[in-house]
Design a protein around this motif. Structure first.
Motif, PDB file in Angstrom:
ATOM      1  N   GLY A   1     -45.190  11.399   2.376  1.00  0.00           N
ATOM      2  CA  GLY A   1     -44.463  11.165   3.624  1.00  0.00           C
ATOM      3  C   GLY A   1     -45.186  11.603   4.880  1.00  0.00           C
ATOM      4  O   GLY A   1     -45.008  11.009   5.941  1.00  0.00           O
ATOM      5  N   ARG A   2     -46.017  12.632   4.794  1.00  0.00           N
ATOM      6  CA  ARG A   2     -46.702  13.140   5.983  1.00  0.00           C
ATOM      7  C   ARG A   2     -48.043  12.428   6.226  1.00  0.00           C
ATOM      8  O   ARG A   2     -48.698  12.677   7.224  1.00  0.00           O
ATOM      9  CB  ARG A   2     -46.953  14.641   5.829  1.00  0.00           C
ATOM     10  N   VAL A   3     -48.426  11.560   5.311  1.00  0.00           N
ATOM     11  CA  VAL A   3     -49.750  10.953   5.390  1.00  0.00           C
ATOM     12  C   VAL A   3     -49.707   9.558   5.995  1.00  0.00           C
ATOM     13  O   VAL A   3     -50.575   9.202   6.799  1.00  0.00           O
ATOM     14  CB  VAL A   3     -50.385  10.884   3.971  1.00  0.00           C
ATOM     15  N   LEU A   4     -48.704   8.748   5.640  1.00  0.00           N
ATOM     16  CA  LEU A   4     -48.622   7.368   6.088  1.00  0.00           C
ATOM     17  C   LEU A   4     -47.340   7.119   6.866  1.00  0.00           C
ATOM     18  O   LEU A   4     -46.319   7.784   6.637  1.00  0.00           O
ATOM     19  CB  LEU A   4     -48.666   6.415   4.887  1.00  0.00           C
ATOM     20  N   ASP A   5     -47.371   6.143   7.756  1.00  0.00           N
ATOM     21  CA  ASP A   5     -46.148   5.746   8.449  1.00  0.00           C
ATOM     22  C   ASP A   5     -45.237   4.988   7.487  1.00  0.00           C
ATOM     23  O   ASP A   5     -45.643   4.607   6.388  1.00  0.00           O
ATOM     24  CB  ASP A   5     -46.481   4.885   9.665  1.00  0.00           C
ATOM     25  N   ALA A   6     -43.986   4.751   7.897  1.00  0.00           N
ATOM     26  CA  ALA A   6     -42.976   4.170   7.018  1.00  0.00           C
ATOM     27  C   ALA A   6     -43.394   2.800   6.491  1.00  0.00           C
ATOM     28  O   ALA A   6     -43.220   2.494   5.298  1.00  0.00           O
ATOM     29  CB  ALA A   6     -41.637   4.075   7.744  1.00  0.00           C
ATOM     30  N   HIS A   7     -43.940   1.965   7.368  1.00  0.00           N
ATOM     31  CA  HIS A   7     -44.347   0.620   6.946  1.00  0.00           C
ATOM     32  C   HIS A   7     -45.433   0.689   5.876  1.00  0.00           C
ATOM     33  O   HIS A   7     -45.365  -0.017   4.852  1.00  0.00           O
ATOM     34  CB  HIS A   7     -44.850  -0.182   8.148  1.00  0.00           C
ATOM     35  N   SER A   8     -46.416   1.545   6.099  1.00  0.00           N
ATOM     36  CA  SER A   8     -47.513   1.675   5.138  1.00  0.00           C
ATOM     37  C   SER A   8     -47.028   2.271   3.820  1.00  0.00           C
ATOM     38  O   SER A   8     -47.484   1.868   2.744  1.00  0.00           O
ATOM     39  CB  SER A   8     -48.626   2.545   5.731  1.00  0.00           C
ATOM     40  N   ARG A   9     -46.091   3.221   3.895  1.00  0.00           N
ATOM     41  CA  ARG A   9     -45.547   3.805   2.672  1.00  0.00           C
ATOM     42  C   ARG A   9     -44.823   2.757   1.839  1.00  0.00           C
ATOM     43  O   ARG A   9     -45.001   2.672   0.623  1.00  0.00           O
ATOM     44  CB  ARG A   9     -44.588   4.960   3.005  1.00  0.00           C
ATOM     45  N   ASN A  10     -43.979   1.964   2.494  1.00  0.00           N
ATOM     46  CA  ASN A  10     -43.226   0.934   1.775  1.00  0.00           C
ATOM     47  C   ASN A  10     -44.155  -0.089   1.139  1.00  0.00           C
ATOM     48  O   ASN A  10     -43.939  -0.526  -0.001  1.00  0.00           O
ATOM     49  CB  ASN A  10     -42.248   0.236   2.725  1.00  0.00           C
TER      50      ASN A  10
END
Length: 224
Positions: A195-204
């Protein structure tokens, strides 16, 4: 780390001798194919996961307040207890191998995630106050399929008012191949890790591709 009796060579190649013959070398009796893949839900030693599940369930059902606890007893296998070396951890690293911390974090935070494995949380007064109240009891029996573990673990919480709460036997941790978790819980674990590494779009985007890994033509597609 490599040569200790509990190190990597002993774990993967008993007595340090690498086997290149037999069923395992031929790929016919791999543990992962026979028993399935376990998902490690908590960022602490896997020897503690069944106890954490039992304690979190008790806490959720009974709203256990830390200041009302007289004692927490964890009943686990003798070999499991052997790797839990830190009864009074002061750092996040030591806390990963502490039965006392796993129990305290379950009660104080109501979960055991990466946020709990900071030196600040480990040293916090509520956690430190609970550590001496945790007792580990061991059994000699081992599980047939997973001989490093007892056949089951259990948790007992004794409260200051004299009442007792018991988890009953916990045979498989949540996330075990025989007690699988759903996609929502798997995503929650993924979010806690990254969660602290990527933004929400990239995580999804990354999670969806990992969930369909077998359909990718190349591992490079994970990051494209």
């Amino acid at each position: 780390a490599l040569e200790h009796r509990g190190g990597m060579l002993s774990a993967f190649s008993p007595k340090g001798r690498v086997r290149v013959d037999g069923e395992i070398a031929a790929g016919r009796d791999w543990h992962i194919l026979r028993l399935g893949l376990n998902v490690k839900r908590y960022p602490v030693c896997y020897a503690l996961h069944r106890s954490i599940d039992g304690l979190l369930e008790l806490a959720a059902k009974n709203r256990i307040s830390p200041d009302k606890i007289k004692e927490i007893e964890l009943t686990i296998g003798k070999l499991q207890a052997g790797v839990l070396r830190h009864s009074r951890p002061q750092t996040g690293l030591d806390a990963k191998f502490s039965a006392e911390f796993a129990a305290a974090a379950s009660i104080v935070a109501g979960r055991v995630g990466r946020a709990a494995l900071t030196d600040e949380f480990v040293r916090s007064p509520p956690v430190q106050a609970l550590l001496p109240k945790v007792r580990v009891t061991t059994v000699d029996e081992t599980d047939r399929d997973e001989p490093l573990f007892a056949p089951h673990d259990s948790v007992t919480v004794r409260l200051a008012d004299g009442s007792t709460l018991a988890s009953g036997p916990v045979r498989h941790a949540l996330g075990h191949a025989r007690n699988p978790i759903g996609m929502d819980e798997l995503r929650a674990k993924f979010e806690d890790c990254i969660g602290r590494v990527l933004d929400a779009h990239s995580r999804n985007k990354l999670f969806d591709r990992l969930a369909n890994l077998e359909k990718l033509s190349s591992a490079t597609e994970l990051y494209s």
